[in-house]
Scaffold this active site. Structure first.
Site, PDB file in Angstrom:
ATOM      1  N   HIS A 189       0.877  -1.186   0.000  1.00  0.00           N
ATOM      2  CA  HIS A 189       0.000   0.000   0.000  1.00  0.00           C
ATOM      3  C   HIS A 189       0.910   1.231   0.000  1.00  0.00           C
ATOM      4  O   HIS A 189       0.901   2.034   0.923  1.00  0.00           O
ATOM      5  CB  HIS A 189      -0.942  -0.046   1.199  1.00  0.00           C
ATOM      6  CG  HIS A 189      -2.150   0.859   1.083  1.00  0.00           C
ATOM      7  ND1 HIS A 189      -3.441   0.414   1.248  1.00  0.00           N
ATOM      8  CD2 HIS A 189      -2.263   2.181   0.837  1.00  0.00           C
ATOM      9  CE1 HIS A 189      -4.289   1.416   1.112  1.00  0.00           C
ATOM     10  NE2 HIS A 189      -3.594   2.511   0.865  1.00  0.00           N
ATOM     11  N   GLU A 194     -12.473  -0.930  -0.052  1.00  0.00           N
ATOM     12  CA  GLU A 194     -12.506   0.434   0.495  1.00  0.00           C
ATOM     13  C   GLU A 194     -13.740   1.144  -0.029  1.00  0.00           C
ATOM     14  O   GLU A 194     -14.094   1.001  -1.208  1.00  0.00           O
ATOM     15  CB  GLU A 194     -11.294   1.278   0.057  1.00  0.00           C
ATOM     16  CG  GLU A 194     -10.017   0.995   0.772  1.00  0.00           C
ATOM     17  CD  GLU A 194      -8.890   1.923   0.327  1.00  0.00           C
ATOM     18  OE1 GLU A 194      -9.161   3.070  -0.083  1.00  0.00           O
ATOM     19  OE2 GLU A 194      -7.733   1.461   0.373  1.00  0.00           O
TER      20      GLU A 194
HETATM   21  O1  IFM Z   1      -6.599   7.003   2.028  1.00  0.00           O
HETATM   22  C1  IFM Z   1      -6.731   6.442   0.770  1.00  0.00           C
HETATM   23  C2  IFM Z   1      -6.226   5.008   0.761  1.00  0.00           C
HETATM   24  O2  IFM Z   1      -4.915   4.935   1.198  1.00  0.00           O
HETATM   25  C3  IFM Z   1      -6.295   4.456  -0.633  1.00  0.00           C
HETATM   26  N1  IFM Z   1      -7.598   4.632  -1.196  1.00  0.00           N
HETATM   27  C4  IFM Z   1      -8.221   5.919  -1.103  1.00  0.00           C
HETATM   28  C5  IFM Z   1      -8.167   6.424   0.324  1.00  0.00           C
HETATM   29  C6  IFM Z   1      -8.835   7.814   0.421  1.00  0.00           C
HETATM   30  O3  IFM Z   1      -8.172   8.711  -0.407  1.00  0.00           O
END
Ligand code: IFM
Length: 487
Positions: free
Chosen positions: A126, A374
């Protein structure tokens, strides 16, 4: 706009509810227990790169508070926790033997999660590339993909079959295009040729990393990759607008979906990007290595955008070495204002876009299960005297997007779970701590954790397995095991 919502749909038993974070955004402890510097340490310490000069040096101090944080996750009823392993904790320079202290942190975390019945969902990358690997070319160098496979092997050996799902990469779009297209993310080198080489080497790293995990754990080890597929809506059905949408789809989505899920790059990409690269970095056998079967496709979703053919020509300076944008080779594409409300990131709120994306993916890959890895929203939280946050806007956003997932499932899409972003407020990359996505508030300075109303609502969703109302009377505050400890 009203944020009230009635009690809503139910989800099937076994659907996995959880929350996500990433190492550099939460851990802190950047120089402890043998961790080496990553590109984000370098970038965040470079003046002008991150809002407010913020860094991840301390972040949420999750590294030291991990036990409390896991207890809080259990209080919220989370069934899964998606976290990332910091590569530079495992190999300070991105190569060589594994650092036992680095592995021990994640080993303990996995055990702590399992002790309270939370499934560990591990992301191997990540965005915190060891700086030493950047110094030899980073993702623009093929060698980094091989180093990633070695690293993946170390982690797989240490965490083994205790992991519910292995994700090789999070959002390679960001690593390639924000890191090397716009330059707003580390390493901050705007160069389209490097961005496209990075696309390929990230794809290769996914394939080699997935194979390395299965090499250690066996062919049945559950493996995924997470994409932040961009949902582009054509501004009209005019063929020129549809062609513009296809161009940006190719560069943003197809360069990842094609090789990983279909074993080929989209044919158009070579002509579309020929000004920047000849793609000689794609070698014989690479596409076979990349095209490894996966068990689940991870999907991160936040918003949509509207595109069409550019109405007025844009001046491209023939002497400029690059066009500093994430939309490489798309100078003839124009972005149009999206209607509707926006989050604090300026992103439009479009839950229907999530349903549409899930339906499209299912139509294209009918046998591939999907996990929402997410989804969430940053809002400018108002904080009460006890640190409480009545974040009705965030709760309504979550309600609408969970509902959108349910609608896709009703239409036959195999979605296995929903991991919201984020478990707690954290370091939002170039925005530093100015943007907060958490369902748990992290107080600046003291780092005290307080469950927001959205967290209480999410707990009720998980408990009941159906969407609770978002109502005038806010969900009762959650008292957690942390409250006494932090008082
Ligand atoms: O915070 C980020 C994450 O690290 C990766 N996806 C999007 C999120 C919000 O911008």
């Amino acid at each position: 706009m009203s944020h009230a919502r009635p009690a809503g749909r139910a989800f099937p038993p076994g659907f996995l509810w959880g929350a996500a974070t990433a190492a550099y955004q939460v851990e802190g402890a950047v120089a402890e227990d043998g961790r080496g510097p990553s590109i984000w340490d370098t970038f965040s310490h470079t003046p002008g790169k991150v809002a407010g000069g913020d860094t991840g040096d301390i972040a949420c101090d999750h590294y030291h508070r991990v036990e409390q944080d896991v207890a809080l996750m259990a209080d919220l009823g989370l069934q899964a926790y998606r976290f990332s392993v910091a590569w530079p904790r495992i190999q300070a320079t991105g190569a060589g033997p594994a650092n036992p202290l680095g592995l021990a942190f994640y080993d303990r975390l996995v055990d702590q999660l399992l002790d309270v019945g939370i499934a560990p969902v591990v992301t191997l990358y990540h965005w915190d590339l060891p700086q030493a690997l950047q110094d030899t070319g980073g993702w623009a160098s093929r060698e980094t993909a091989y180093r990633f496979a070695d690293y993946a092997e170390h982690v797989a050996r240490a965490l083994g079959d205790r992991v519910h799902l292995w994700t090789t990469l999070n959002e390679p779009w960001c690593s390639a295009y924000l890191g090397h297209g716009s330059g707003e993310h580390a390493p901050g080198i705007p160069d389209p040729g490097l961005a496209l080489a990075s696309v390929h080497h990230l794809n290769l790293a996914h394939g080699l990393g997935a194979r390395a995990v299965r090499g250690v754990l066996g062919e049945s080890a559950p493996v995924s990759v997470t994409f932040n597929l961009q949902v582009h809506q054509a501004v009209s059905d005019d063929p020129a607008d549809l062609a513009a949408k296809r161009r940006i789809d190719v560069i943003a989505n197809e360069v990842f979906l094609g090789p990983t899920l279909e074993g080929a790059y989209p044919a158009e990409v070579f002509a579309q990007t020929s000004r920047f690269t000849d793609w000689a970095f794609v070698r014989d056998g690479d596409l076979d290595d990349i095209h490894v079967p996966i068990d689940v496709l991870g999907l991160n979703y936040y918003n949509t955008s509207r595109v069409g053919a550019r109405r007025a020509p844009v001046a491209v300076d023939p002497d400029a070495p690059f066009v500093p944008t994430t939309a490489i080779g798309c100078e003839d594409v124009e972005w149009f204002e999206q209607p509707g409300p926006r989050t604090q990131m300026g992103w439009n709120v479009d839950p229907q876009g999530l349903t549409d994306l899930l339906l499209e993916l299912h139509a294209r890959y009918p046998d591939l299960p999907i996990m929402i890895t997410e989804n969430g929203a940053a809002f400018d939280d108002e904080v009460g005297p006890e640190g409480e946050v009545a974040d009705r806007e965030r709760t309504a956003y979550l309600y609408d997007h969970v509902d959108a997932v349910g609608a896709a499932m009703d239409a036959g899409v195999d979605v296995r779970g929903y991991l919201l972003w984020s478990f707690m407020d954290n370091f939002e990359w170039a925005w530093g701590y100015s943007r907060r996505f958490g369902i748990v508030r992290v107080e600046p300075g003291t780092l005290r954790r307080t469950v927001k109303d959205s967290g209480a609502w999410y707990r009720e969703l998980i408990r009941a397995g159906r969407l609770p109302a978002v109502g005038a009377a806010s969900t009762p505050a959650v008292r957690t095991s942390l409250d006494a400890a932090q008082a």
